[in-house]
Write an enzyme that holds these catalytic residues in place. Structure first.
Site, mmCIF file in Angstrom:
data_model
loop_
_atom_site.group_PDB
_atom_site.id
_atom_site.type_symbol
_atom_site.label_atom_id
_atom_site.label_comp_id
_atom_site.label_asym_id
_atom_site.label_seq_id
_atom_site.Cartn_x
_atom_site.Cartn_y
_atom_site.Cartn_z
ATOM 1 N N GLU A 169 50.502 -17.377 -0.855
ATOM 2 C CA GLU A 169 51.636 -16.620 -0.302
ATOM 3 C C GLU A 169 52.071 -17.203 1.043
ATOM 4 O O GLU A 169 53.274 -17.327 1.316
ATOM 5 C CB GLU A 169 51.246 -15.145 -0.144
ATOM 6 N N HIS A 216 45.368 -13.669 -8.507
ATOM 7 C CA HIS A 216 44.064 -14.254 -8.167
ATOM 8 C C HIS A 216 42.935 -13.454 -8.813
ATOM 9 O O HIS A 216 42.178 -12.755 -8.123
ATOM 10 C CB HIS A 216 43.882 -14.284 -6.646
ATOM 11 N N CYS A 263 56.391 -11.081 -6.429
ATOM 12 C CA CYS A 263 56.511 -9.640 -6.125
ATOM 13 C C CYS A 263 57.682 -9.436 -5.157
ATOM 14 O O CYS A 263 57.794 -10.148 -4.150
ATOM 15 C CB CYS A 263 55.225 -9.127 -5.490
ATOM 16 N N SER A 287 44.616 -7.158 -8.102
ATOM 17 C CA SER A 287 44.730 -8.091 -9.234
ATOM 18 C C SER A 287 43.609 -7.900 -10.255
ATOM 19 O O SER A 287 43.498 -8.684 -11.202
ATOM 20 C CB SER A 287 44.717 -9.529 -8.707
ATOM 21 N N HIS A 328 52.615 -14.466 -5.992
ATOM 22 C CA HIS A 328 52.475 -14.756 -4.553
ATOM 23 C C HIS A 328 53.694 -15.470 -3.965
ATOM 24 O O HIS A 328 53.761 -15.651 -2.758
ATOM 25 C CB HIS A 328 51.223 -15.599 -4.312
ATOM 26 N N THR A 331 51.258 -10.129 2.973
ATOM 27 C CA THR A 331 51.312 -8.748 2.456
ATOM 28 C C THR A 331 49.930 -8.132 2.214
ATOM 29 O O THR A 331 49.827 -6.918 2.055
ATOM 30 C CB THR A 331 52.068 -8.708 1.110
ATOM 31 N N SER A 385 42.725 -12.255 -1.729
ATOM 32 C CA SER A 385 42.722 -11.816 -0.337
ATOM 33 C C SER A 385 42.559 -10.298 -0.231
ATOM 34 O O SER A 385 41.706 -9.790 0.489
ATOM 35 C CB SER A 385 44.025 -12.268 0.327
ATOM 36 N N CYS A 434 51.733 -4.551 2.293
ATOM 37 C CA CYS A 434 52.437 -3.716 1.311
ATOM 38 C C CYS A 434 51.739 -2.376 1.087
ATOM 39 O O CYS A 434 50.592 -2.168 1.483
ATOM 40 C CB CYS A 434 52.567 -4.476 -0.002
HETATM 41 O O1 0K2 Z 1 45.366 -10.651 -2.532
HETATM 42 P P1 0K2 Z 1 46.002 -11.927 -2.851
HETATM 43 O O2 0K2 Z 1 47.252 -12.182 -2.053
HETATM 44 O O3 0K2 Z 1 45.055 -13.110 -2.737
HETATM 45 O O4 0K2 Z 1 46.509 -11.908 -4.361
HETATM 46 P P2 0K2 Z 1 45.989 -11.249 -5.676
HETATM 47 O O5 0K2 Z 1 44.533 -11.023 -5.665
HETATM 48 O O6 0K2 Z 1 46.536 -12.065 -6.784
HETATM 49 O O7 0K2 Z 1 46.644 -9.806 -5.718
HETATM 50 C C1 0K2 Z 1 47.971 -9.610 -6.012
HETATM 51 C C2 0K2 Z 1 48.821 -9.754 -4.802
HETATM 52 C C3 0K2 Z 1 49.846 -10.809 -4.993
HETATM 53 C C4 0K2 Z 1 50.833 -10.883 -3.882
HETATM 54 O O8 0K2 Z 1 50.853 -10.194 -2.906
HETATM 55 FE FE1 SF4 Z 2 53.283 -6.920 -4.317
HETATM 56 FE FE2 SF4 Z 2 51.570 -5.732 -2.701
HETATM 57 FE FE3 SF4 Z 2 50.937 -6.121 -5.197
HETATM 58 FE FE4 SF4 Z 2 51.104 -8.207 -3.562
HETATM 59 S S1 SF4 Z 2 49.615 -6.546 -3.467
HETATM 60 S S2 SF4 Z 2 51.878 -8.080 -5.627
HETATM 61 S S3 SF4 Z 2 52.807 -7.533 -2.237
HETATM 62 S S4 SF4 Z 2 52.614 -4.799 -4.462
#
Ligand code: 0K2
Ligand code: SF4
Length: 320
Positions: free
Chosen positions: A126, A41, A96, A266, A74, A164, A223, A194
């Protein structure tokens, strides 16, 4: 002006793995390459891959039969996996492993006859994927108020799981409400929130108190990035969740002596560095990096991708 650079910040092991999977898949299959949901994201990451011929889809009907398809970090529901099989798509699963862990917990509890309370945000990629593992046995709650509203038959075997990337403190409030109402509720031995989410939050909690302004690099639909900005705001300094330096406003820095900069899991490091360079050149800012936790987590590329790559080239090129 002094910049405090939070460490850890930015890409986690799961994001490194997902992004590298997409890089390698693009090299191997060429464009156009389809990805179910945004790979992560983040606006910049998504735009960069769009320019290289990646097509992000929200429905598998948009993917030509037989084409390769990546699943985002996700995760996806078993229903999507089944649809992909029916359309003969070559699925590469960049979920992940720490998201997959939650899926497996859902499957296990469902098999054992539990009703599963998932703590998470409605509509999040997710959450949709995890709920899909046992839709008839899972209930989503976001807040302690949602817990009060739950209507469950007496003596229901109950377990809870979480998304997570939640705020640890917010999740604990919901868990406390669950334990109070359902003292028999069980949960997995190891946290679902996580390591990367927890560490980035811990760093912000520790460092934000020392800053007048907090910049959180990350997208509005991320998120974990949003939670970092909320935590900083709750501690007093004015926090801004921004995709990049172009969104900053000079009035934020008028009386600022200390600016904390962090980034969601991210958000790429170059958008952090652009902010640092801007504050250095405009305000003569000095930099102090603060290491709150050491991280050394790496995930291998998905097996289905490793099998396609020439021997000896399948290990991850990106560090976390
Ligand atoms: O924090 P989010 O779950 O919205 O996702 P991203 O910003 O894409 O961060 C990577 C986490 C992906 C899965 O946990
Ligand atoms: Fe994996 Fe945590 Fe990264 Fe999400 S935030 S991709 S659960 S290590």
């Amino acid at each position: 002006m002094k910049i405090i650079l939070a460490n850890p910040r930015g890409f986690c092991a799961g994001v490194n793995m997902a992004i590298e999977s997409l890089e390698r898949a693009l090299e191997f299959f060429g464009a156009p390459l389809y990805v179910y949901h945004e790979i992560v994201h983040n606006k910049y990451v998504v735009e960069r891959f769009l320019r290289r011929g990646t097509i992000f889809v929200e429905s598998l009907e948009e993917v030509p039969a037989g084409a390769p398809l990546l699943y985002s970090a996700h995760g996806v529901s078993p229903q999507i996996r089944e649809q992909a099989r029916k359309r003969n798509l070559r699925a590469i699963d960049a979920t992940c492993p720490l998201v997959t862990k939650v899926h497996l917990e859902a499957v296990k509890y469902a098999k054992e006859g539990y009703t599963i309370i998932l703590i998470g945000h409605e509509g999040h990629d997710e959450v949709i994927g995890t709920m899909g593992e046992a839709p008839e046995r899972m209930v989503l709650v976001e807040t302690a108020e949602d817990v009060e509203r739950l209507e469950l038959p007496e003596n229901t075997k109950l377990a809870y799981l979480t998304q997570t990337t939640l705020s640890v403190d917010d999740a604990n409030q919901v868990i406390t409400a669950l334990r109070k109402r359902f003292p028999q509720i069980t949960n997995p031995p190891k946290d679902d929130i996580c390591y990367a989410t927890q560490n980035r939050q811990e760093a912000v909690r520790e460092l934000a108190k020392r800053a007048d302004v907090v910049l959180v690099l990350g997208s509005q639909n991320s998120s974990n990035s949003k939670r970092l900005a909320e935590i900083a705001n709750a501690l007093g300094p004015h926090a801004h969740l921004i995709d990049g330096v172009a969104e900053t406003k000079p009035e934020w820095f008028e009386d600022a002596e200390t600016v904390l900069i962090t980034a969601g899991a991210s958000a790429p490091e170059d958008v952090v560095q652009e902010c640092v360079e801007y504050l250095q050149s405009r305000y003569g800012a000095t930099i102090q990096e603060e290491i709150v936790r050491e991280e050394n987590v790496h995930f291998p590329l998905p097996k289905s991708l490793r099998e396609l790559l020439p021997a000896g080239t399948a290990s991850s090129r990106v560090g976390s």
